[in-house]
Structures are given as C-alpha cells and as structure tokens.
Design an enzyme around this catalytic site. Structure first.
Site, PDB file in Angstrom:
ATOM      1  N   SER A 163      49.653  12.808  17.281  1.00 16.67           N
ATOM      2  CA  SER A 163      48.371  12.685  16.596  1.00 16.67           C
ATOM      3  C   SER A 163      47.690  14.048  16.650  1.00 16.67           C
ATOM      4  CB  SER A 163      47.543  11.608  17.290  1.00 16.67           C
ATOM      5  OG  SER A 163      46.332  11.404  16.608  1.00 16.67           O
TER       6      SER A 163
ATOM      7  N   SER B 147      41.170   8.852  20.555  1.00 12.69           N
ATOM      8  CA  SER B 147      40.925   8.656  19.128  1.00 12.69           C
ATOM      9  C   SER B 147      39.672   7.818  18.994  1.00 12.69           C
ATOM     10  CB  SER B 147      42.128   7.967  18.480  1.00 12.69           C
ATOM     11  OG  SER B 147      42.358   6.712  19.085  1.00 12.69           O
TER      12      SER B 147
ATOM     13  N   ASN C  68      35.952  11.756  20.294  1.00 16.47           N
ATOM     14  CA  ASN C  68      37.210  12.031  20.995  1.00 16.47           C
ATOM     15  C   ASN C  68      36.974  12.931  22.204  1.00 16.47           C
ATOM     16  OD1 ASN C  68      38.319  10.644  18.892  1.00 16.47           O
ATOM     17  ND2 ASN C  68      39.565  12.320  18.099  1.00 16.47           N
TER      18      ASN C  68
ATOM     19  N   SER D  87      48.256   5.721  14.936  1.00 18.34           N
ATOM     20  CA  SER D  87      47.832   6.997  14.372  1.00 18.34           C
ATOM     21  C   SER D  87      48.454   7.116  12.994  1.00 18.34           C
ATOM     22  CB  SER D  87      48.295   8.119  15.302  1.00 18.34           C
ATOM     23  OG  SER D  87      48.268   9.349  14.634  1.00 18.34           O
ATOM     24  N   GLY D  88      47.632   7.444  12.006  1.00 18.30           N
ATOM     25  CA  GLY D  88      48.110   7.455  10.617  1.00 18.30           C
ATOM     26  C   GLY D  88      48.792   8.753  10.236  1.00 18.30           C
TER      27      GLY D  88
ATOM     28  N   LYS E 261      40.551   4.760  22.923  1.00 23.30           N
ATOM     29  CA  LYS E 261      40.080   4.583  21.550  1.00 23.30           C
ATOM     30  C   LYS E 261      38.631   4.129  21.621  1.00 23.30           C
ATOM     31  CE  LYS E 261      41.518   2.792  17.119  1.00 23.30           C
ATOM     32  NZ  LYS E 261      42.449   1.882  16.427  1.00 23.30           N
TER      33      LYS E 261
END
Lengths: 386, 386, 386, 386
Positions: C363, C250, C212, C85-86, C176
């Site tokens: 996240s 995600s 999601n 997760s960014g 994901k």
C-alpha cells in the site's frame, strides 16, 4: 380487438454503482418486471475496458431482475437487453433508463383524441419498441461482412417485433455485439481462420471499433441507409461515406451474439412518448439537440423551460473526429490519452446545458465511426407529449 | 491635444508549443512589440503543475519579445504580462491573444461617429487596458490579508493606468500572483512565520487555491464588490458569499509579486473593441455567453452567424462546484482525478458550441473559488463593433 | 492445561473483484469462519478514493462471512478486521490473506521439539495475533492528539489480546481509522470545533495523511518507539524524527473508530509461522527484504529458492520521499500525477523480484509519513518454519 | 601506425527538459563535439506519442550541437544519433548519455598492460561503436520485410564502422526507424499501396510496435540470431520465437530512414569501457542485471559497493508480457491504461535497486516484442575497468 404497444421509459438515478433502490421501487410499485425489455444507462467508473463500476452496476441490475423474475442472473440477458455505458465524466448523472412495453387494447378514442395533432400537421405517432437476438457471430466474423449481415437480419427482426415496416419511422437502434478476446482469436486460429485484428482495444485498429462499426453498417443495411451491395469486408472503418444516422453500437468480449433494441414511432400505439433524432454534423453542432427534440414532436424552435419538462431521455454517441482541425482551428483531442473521457464529458455537457437534463446516455470515444455522418455524431431524443 | 488609448487584441494559433511563427509575423508587420502589454493564451500540455508544453510555449514567447525588444528574456516579464494557461482539452485550440495599446490623438469626430450608438441607448465606450506590478508578496503572506491588500492596491493602480475611475466600467481583471514553494515555506519558517498551507497543489487546501482566492478578493475589494472591512485571513476559501464577478486569477511558485491586467471600457477611447461580462450562475449556465456578448454590445438576443464574426475573444474560468449535486442530479466530477481537465474541456465546449470560436481562454479546475459567485464561474467577452 | 494461540495465514488469489470462490472453499474445508480475525489484501481497481474494484471486493468478502457466520453483512466488521488496499499495479496479484486464530492446548512436546532452535540460538517463538476496536474518534479529533491517544490505547489492548507484553515482540500493527468527510466536518462545525484540514484527499495536507500519521504515532507511543510526552497536535506531519517501524495505517471516511490488528511472536504459541520486520532506509533499499526474512527466522544470508517456499506473506508501505533527490539524482516522482500508483508498483516489484511472490500487501502513496523512518518505508515478512 | 577507437560514455543529469548546462560544460571542457556519435537518454514528460518534455529536450540538445558544430539544428541528426526516450517514472533521473569516439594510435603497451587480464582468462576487449544511416523506408514498407532487410543492411554497415566482424562481440544495437503518420499512409495509398496498419499508436496493432519489431528482426538477421530465410511479412508480431537479444528499437513518425548505433567490444581498442548483456527471462528476472555486469567483465558474483562505482551505464527495454500470468499469479498490467508508465518505472527500479544508479536508459511499454526472448526483456551494461 387488436392490441397495440404502450412503451414507457423510466429514468432512475443511482447513488453508487451497486445502488438499485430506485429500480426495486419501480418494479414493486409501477412496472411489472416481465414487461421490461431493456435497461440503458450510464454507470460511474473509469469507462475503460475493465470498468469495475460498470461490472458492479451490471451485476446489481441483473440480480434485481433475477429475483423479480425468479430466474438465474445468467438468464436475465435472454429476457432483457442491458446496455450500460461506463464512465460519467463531467455533468453526467449515473442512472438507468428502464424501457418497458405493455400490450394494451387499441383505443379508437385515443386515435380521435389525437385528431387535433393530425389535423394541425403534427405527428400523432407514438413510441414503440422491438428487440431481437441475432445468430451467433464467430470471432473470425467479427467486424466483417458476416457480422454486418447477421446484425442486419436481427434489425429486421426487431422492426417486425416493433410492428414497424417503414424504416423512416425508426429513430434509434442500439446494438451490443461480440468483440474479440484472446480466447476467441485462438479459437478462430484453431479453425484455420484469422481475425480482423488482434488489437482488443478501442483504438483505430481495435476490435471494439471494428465490431461497433460492422454493427452500425448492419443497421444501415437493414434500414436502407446504405445499399447492401455496396458493402464488403474492406469498407469497414475505411469508407466513411457509408453510415447510419440512427445506430448507436457497443461491443463486449463476453458476448457471443448481438442484441438489438429498436425504438420507433407508430400510428397505432398507446402512451404519450415519441422519439426523434437528428445527427450532429460535427462535434460542435448543438443545434442538433433542438432538431432532435423538434423531430420528436416538441413544438417551438428552441427548448424552453416548459418543453424541458417534456424531455424524457436523450441519447448521443460522441465520436472523436478523424481530423485534428475543427472549424479551422487545430484541436489536440486525438493526442489526448483521456480523449475518450473528455469526448463523453462534452456530450454530457451539451445535453445538460441545452435541456437541463444530466441523466442522459452519452457513450463514445471511438475515432471515426459508421455511427453518424463523417465527422458527426448520432443523437436521439424521447419526449412526452401531453 | 489629449491622447487616448487604442487597444487591439490579436488572436494567433500555435501549431505546437514552440510555434511562435504567427507571433513573429504579427510583430514584423502589424504590431510594434513596444506596444504589447499582455499575452494571454492556452498552451497544449498536461495542464498540471509541471507542464512542459506551457513552459516551452512561455520560453518561446519570451524569446520572440526579447529579440524584438533587444532585452534579455528574463526582462520580458517586467514589460509584458504573460498569462499562459496549460492544457487544451477537448475543442480548445492552442493560441495566444496579444493585447497591444497605442496612445492616439483623441478624435472628436470618432465621438460624433458614434453619436448614433449613444442616441440609440447603446454603449459607445471602447476597450481600454491597464497594467500594474504589485509590491512583493512574501510566502508567509500568500493567501492572507496582506496578499489581498497588496493585490487591491495593484488593481487600483491598474485602473489608474487604464484611465478608468468607475469600477462599473471594469469587466475583467487577470491577476497572476506568487504561490508557495518548498523554498518559500522554509524561508518563512526561517523568519519565524508559518504559511497558510504546506500543500503546494490545486486541491482545496492547496497553495494555488489560496493564492488565487486571495487575489480574487483583492480584486473584489478594489472594485468595491466586497467591503474591505469584511475581509480577514479567515474568510479566504471559507466565506463564499464574498467574490468578484470579474476576477480571473492564477499563481505560480516562480513569482515574487503579482501582475495585474485590467480590461475596461471608457468613453474617450479609440478603436472598435469593447468588453463585457456575465458570470455563469452554475456550470450549465450557457445563457451567460449570450449575456456577456450582449453586455459587450453585440445587438440581438442570441449570437448569430453575423455576430460570431464580431466575437474577438472569450475568457472563462471553470470552477468545479463544491457540491456533488447539479440541478438535482448527482455528478461525479469531484471524485474524478481528471476533473480539472474535464472542467476546462466543458468550458471550451461551451464557448465553441455557442459561438464557433475554439481559440478561447478557459482556465480553472479549482474546487470552489472567490472567482465568480458561489457554484458559478466568471465569463467575459471582447467584441468588435463596426 | 493452558491454551495458546495457533495463527494461520491463508493467501488466496482473486480472479476478479467479486471472486470469492477460493475464500468459500477455504471456509468450507479448512478454516472455521469463527476463527477468522482479519482479512488483508489487495484488490484490483484504481487505487483512488472511490475505487469500485475495492468496494466490490469488500462487499463480496463481507457477504461470504455474513453467510458463514449467519449474521448481517454490516455486522461482519465487528468480528473481522478487513484491510483491503486498492490497486494492483505492475506485478501485484489481486488476493486476500485470511488470518485465523485458534486456541489450542499448550503442547510441552512442541516446546521440546523446538529445543534445537533454542539451543542453536535461533528464535523459537511463533506468530500470535491480537485485535482491538478503539473508542470512537470524532472528526474534530482526527489527525490530532486525541486520535493518537485513542489508537495507542487500542494498540495496548491488542497487545493484551495477543498475549504479548514486550513491545520488541511486535513486528506489525495494521490500523484502519476514520478519515474526514464533508458530513463529519459539518458536524464538527456544528459543535463549534474545527478540523485539522478540509482537504479530504491523500495530498500532503489531506485528511487521509493526517489520519494515517496520527495512527502511526499512536502505534509508536504504545510500543515506546516515541515518548508520548514528546507528542502534541503540532508534531503530526511535521516532525519526521518521530515514527514507528512497524505501523502500516490506512483510513476511510466510513469509519467511526479505529480497528487494530497486531502481529507478534510469542514463546508459548503453536503453529509454524513467525513474523519479522526491517524498515527500508530509502525507497531503493532492497536489502530490507532479506533483512525482514532473516529477522523472521529464515536462515542464510539471502532468500534462496528453498527459502522462497517458506515465505508466506510480505507487507510493505511505499511512502513517496519528501525530497526530489534520491542517491544524488533528481527524480520526478513527486510531480507525477500517477505517483501513488507507481510507488505501489515499485514496492510490488521489489517483493516479487526478490522472492518470486506476487501476492503481497503493498500500500502507500503518501508523501512523507510517520510510518517508517524519514525517507524510508516499513516492511514485514511472515514465514513458515519447518 | 594503425589507429583504434577510444569510446567514452558521459552520463549527464538534466535539471529540466531544456537544461543542457552539463552538456555545454562537457563540450567546452572534455569532449570535442565532432567526436560525438550518439546521445542517448531519458527525458521527463508523459512518455506518450506527443511528449512535450521529450520534444523540448530534443530541441535543446540539437541547439547545443548546432552551435558547437556551427551547423543548422536540422543537420545535427545527420551527424549524431539521438535516441531520447520520454518519461522518467519512479526512480529514474532525467539525463543524457553522450557517446563519443576518438581514433587514437594503437598502443602495443596498452595491449601488454592488459596481458594480465588475458592470461587470467578475463576478457581484455574494449568498447567500440559504429553508426549507420539506412536507405529510406517507405510508409508501405514499415513493419514489413523490406524494412527488415533495410535495417539488416544498416546494422552490417554499423558493424563495419565499428570494426567488428564477429556478431558475438555485439552487445547492443539501438535502432530508431520510421513509424507511420496520416500523411505517410495517404502517400502510400496514392501509390496504390497499403500499409501494415492504420493504427499509429503503441498498441498491439500499432505502427510503433510494427516498426520496432521489424527493426528488431533486422538486427537479428544481421547478427545471425535468426535465419533471414525464416523471415517474411507474416512473422512480424506473430512468431515470437524469432528475436534479438541485443536489439533495443524505437520509431518516430518524423523519420524517413533508420539510424543505427551499435556497441560492441574489440581486441584492438583503447579506453577502459566494456559492454555486456544478458536478457531477462521474464519481467522479474533481476539476476540478469548481475549477469550483464559479469558479462561486461565485472568480477565477483554480485554487484558490490565497489563494482557499483564501475558501472557506467545500464540500458533495458521493459516489454509488457503477452500473458496475464506471471509465475503463476494473475497480474493486471495488461488492463492498466498506465501500463507503459508502470513498466518503465519497474525497469528503472530494478536497475537502481540493484546498482544504486538512477541514470539508466529504460524504455518500453510494448506488449510482446521481438526485442528480447518471449516474455523477456533485453538488458545491457557498460562498465569501466581499471
């Protein structure tokens, strides 16, 4: 038989920060990696201090050259000057421009071949390049007179490397010098010395601006644009009447010395490229694009569809003016937290709208600078002559 | 004796969002508040949905007119079309352009006075304006066929108000229509109806874009730019071959009906202003500025220092292209969270760099639109003829 | 003798996006790369769609495993579920958590060793993990019933892989799944099918949210948290009474199928880890941290200095509430263009301030979700028992 | 009969930056405008230097008081200390806290009524307030010793105004002092003087930080937290061992002198409010909230549902730590261009998650400060005792 330079500039798009496929093909098919002296470019990303897009692109480029030259990635910077500017806002295309230099026999017939140009009063010179690494610049010297002198020496060395003696032949000097870091400031203090600032950023008291501006004054001193006797610690970021028309400078905390790439024109040079420049008098001065192209040798008064094909590469710094007034109107660029981003976008738009080229080098975002005249911006153009 | 319109456009700088000092002077000394039919402008601020700079400017402007007209601030919108676009990135100057309209006796000598223009083939028409309020547009109709028809009716009404019958005389139609709100969506559901989207933003599925685009198609239908029979719910934000060259539209959750301001040229009109337009074919098409000025009647092939004095007001929408390719190069504008901000900055730069004017109306930031041709942008110019 | 799982979770800091030095040491000295089934983590960067920090970290991690496993980097995803997760706003530390699983002989003495726990009424189960790849999910199915069913099947498969039959033992399901891309939408249209949205972003009508949320409903269906008969295309992002307490999902445009990592507790399992969860009832519900730790088996009523040492890893999604009211006060989070960034920062702050741990998975940024109860957020904790 | 202070704090929500409806009602029905000595609050907006949300709120508040007091809006600041902090990220609710002070007869029975508190060892003091305006602070003095001394004098004056002699009774000193402007710097130069910096921003060399920190040291000197003899120009933003636990300072370019609002407890005071403080030892120190409430006199060891009703107002500054390490982990807050925004959001989250209150004063964003201990943050709480 004497040898002369043949400089080429290859502009290659990147599809993502790590995309070096075009660079790989260039090195496999067209250019010998040993001839490459510089890689200039724009990488997509935030354009801020920690820009992972730029770091990724930088690492990918070093990796390609390390493999080609069979050296360690860390050693690439000793061989090639890499100047990547982060952030491609607006209409800028992520890319690199690879500058390569071969030494070829001086061909008298080439000289004759250009006799027409000479007789018609046109400039018959061709692009040459010079590079140099300076001595180390200590943290306590960054942004100060010692920094200026060290860069000036390196610029003189780069002129020598380019084989140019007349400063009037120099149209662009890219410098990448050390900025400050927490560690560097601590080290200076350990030696009982202070530093020019403790702000590591790009603000008006930031280390990045002090470093970039000392580098610009170093270029100006070496080229005689300012009298070195007029310089001292206090003029940096203070006396804006002192500046260079051809300096485009950047800085990074990871560097310990300055790297210089100098582009000029010379009588005895091979190839078909030529460089010119004309500073913008203010941020709206779009006539400077035409001026720089004309200065580089493109005929005619305005860039036509034909001449657009002859445009190889354009470079500009977009300095945010120190005043909130532009041509009589109030602008809010100084208050804009995205001002650095917007300034680059406008520079990219200027070059693309006037020439159709989206792969240009547009850096900047400093507020005021010794790069270019007060309220103005430096701008250079490399063109291909037939 | 018949009466004709005399339309004036007064462009006034604002020193801060609440600064209406120039507007106060204008209303005290030059323009009767009862003659004002529209206020267009750019306010400093974030340019986002909740933009306190724009809200402050809007309230200050309403307050001035409420005092001048001795009405409540809430009643100002019934009399005057206020189109403020938030955000002045780059070289845009915060300002308002006040459009006023007086009815003056039709002066035959004025007609003769322009005989030279007519004989030389130049356009001798002058600027006229028309305004209209549409019927209410319900939340369930926003961005759909009912919205399109309602706006088309209002545009026809505004043409009538302007005294124009030939759509070819219409060069700009500003529309401000309802967008969606959480309350509006709930109300529609209460009536057993759905809405075109539940996204309230300016993204590609956002209510703002659906509303702006339905308004643009309403303009196109009224002016015959598209055949109303070709329109249905599904073409909105889908069939980009349908568009208006002269629509610049916006929307807000607070509105319940559409307001239309139409600017055109007419034979029988007083004053010295004239309007023209030329859509940009892509975001780099700077020739369109010259084209719009020429279309408005400025002589010569490029805006000269002289003609710059004759430029009164420029308007453009900057639509972000749907493709990540521009003239062959990849651009990152679509991925840029500040893309809407950068797009406006580039539009402002275009107009300022070509004409020297920083007080222009530059809105936009939508991705794709029925405002202007596919990949292009609408652009209009108001000029003063001697 | 039968074999049981021994699952370990190793949490490793990263000094920069490309720093995999701690991972290299782990694989050299402690964990066999062939036993790794998942890598979860937070990478520094913008946290937006195109996040070069995350892409750099992802590539570096794949590269390490490709070398260890002697496979191509592209093949790593077939073996290991990577969920990065960014963005590490606030007090979050960039890191990865490596989940490894060995099959060890079932040790009856271990069972006896925990008899004290059993007798004292404490949970004596231990952490197990299961993974699964779903069938392909076509662009036209993303965010719709087919997507839900496909994920539900994969979750059941992952339960089987984990050796768990009681949904009550499942405390976390990371999924994901594919999101939409311009190419995917075009391909669907080529097959005569539409897609659930054309907005590729994370807005309320964005493909990321639809994907999601369909994944979350797939988890809920497989675990019996919702009745599959109650589900259809229309409930997605509409009927918030349907949700999973343990889904954290995600999505990415590059994926063609869903990856599932399921964490549960089982009677017959080795090791000293256990997992628990407790959803936050609203964004301020800090008691849920203590609740999840207690649910995982930490004794005592509040996390003490002692128990802090036993906390191994915390995971939370921070969903932006759909209402602008929080405990009676108006908040501006929905209008904040940086809201996704701020939401993650608050989640990281919550976990760090209550436990002292800054290496947590936080996240989120969606507005409303089927992940966690209406207005609430899912939260899970992995602890080490003596 | 002597008179004592009765201080009240009324916390009022704002529905938009210009919403002063609750303030109007308060002044009409509960509080005499002539008794108001301060307005503290958080306004929605960008939280940056030019914050139109804050400017709008500020103007609306001044307008209300100007009408109530029948004075000019410009004169309101001479009567009332207005400290609005811009930006309500995360879970903060836009609001104002109105501090009013009446002088009431000293009631001996009240003293007796609190005899139980005194005997049980509980603090029986009550909230008092003092205000002061300092002498002018010239631009050349901002951030330097003369600034420190001037603020220290004003703090002593405010203690006198509050009727407090023991610095130990002082729990909060809000100071708003002049920052630098381009005009101010030019004026100083015209007098042959330099300024401490030319950076007008909030960066580590910014005028805002220098001003805030000189103000904090002025508070510390007046309260004896530091020895004035230990202070000189060079310690400002350099020797972090010098600080105040109770100073929360801000600065603005529009100010020419400092305003001080001091909150303390006193034996002879009416009303039911009391104030306490406890600095956070680091940015994760959530125990400080409980500490400050306990210090203010709330019984029990942790804020319970009951005590939450007794919490009237919480105030904190969130200083970004000078180190990139927090409890051993690397955090990226220093590199985050939105760090100032995130820091405030985390502070607001801390106060709301521990007490349920979203209307708190949370300012900050400086990197390092003499406000609070090194790496820590000041925090204060006002509570209502029965």
């Amino acid at each position: 038989m004497s040898r002369v330079q043949h400089v080429e500039v290859s502009v290659l798009p990147m599809e993502r920060p790590s995309d070096v496929s075009a660079l790989r093909v260039l090195l496999a098919e067209e250019v010998d990696a040993r001839d490459v002296i510089a890689v200039i470019g724009k990488s997509e990303g935030t354009g801020l201090g920690r820009d992972q897009g730029r770091e990724t692109a930088d690492a990918a480029i070093r990796d390609v050259f390390a493999r080609s030259l069979r050296i360690e990635p860390e050693a690439v910077a000793d061989r090639i000057c890499i100047v990547l500017s982060g952030g491609t806002p607006g209409v800028l295309t992520p890319h690199v421009a690879v500058v390569s230099r071969r030494w070829v026999p001086d061909d008298p017939t080439a000289g004759e071949g250009r006799e027409g140009e000479r007789q018609s009063g046109q400039n018959h010179k061709r692009l040459v390049a010079g590079a140099a690494h300076s001595r180390d610049i200590l943290p306590e010297d960054v942004g100060r007179m010692a920094h200026i002198r060290t860069v000036a020496d390196a610029v003189r060395q780069a002129m020598n490397d380019a084989g140019v003696s007349d400063p009037g032949d120099v149209h662009l000097v890219l410098v990448k010098a050390p900025s400050l870091t927490p560690e560097g400031i601590a080290a200076a203090r350990g030696r009982g010395r202070d530093t020019v600032t403790s702000d590591l950023g790009i603000g008006p008291e930031g280390a990045i601006c002090f470093s970039n501006d000392a580098s610009a004054l170093g270029v100006a001193a070496a080229l005689g644009e300012v009298d070195e006797a007029a310089l001292d610690d206090d003029v940096v970021r203070s006396d804006w009447s002192l500046y260079s028309e051809v300096a485009m400078t950047s800085s990074g905390g990871e560097k310990t010395h300055a790297e210089v790439l100098l582009l000029a024109n010379a009588e005895r040079a091979a190839g078909s490229l030529r460089i010119g420049h004309q500073p913008m008098t203010d941020i709206l001065d779009q006539a400077a694009v035409d001026g720089a192209l004309t200065n580089a040798g493109l005929p005619g008064s305005s860039p036509s569809a034909t001449s657009a094909d002859q445009v190889v590469y354009l470079l500009a710094k977009m300095i945010i003016p120190g005043s909130a007034r532009l041509r009589g109107g109030r602008i809010t660029l100084q208050d804009d937290p995205q001002g650095y981003h917007v300034a680059k976008a406008m520079g990219g738009y200027l070059l693309a709208a006037t020439t159709g080229h989206t792969m240009s080098f547009v850096s900047g975002g400093e507020r005021n600078s010794h790069q270019g005249p007060p309220e103005g911006n430096p701008l250079a153009a490399i063109v291909r002559l037939s």
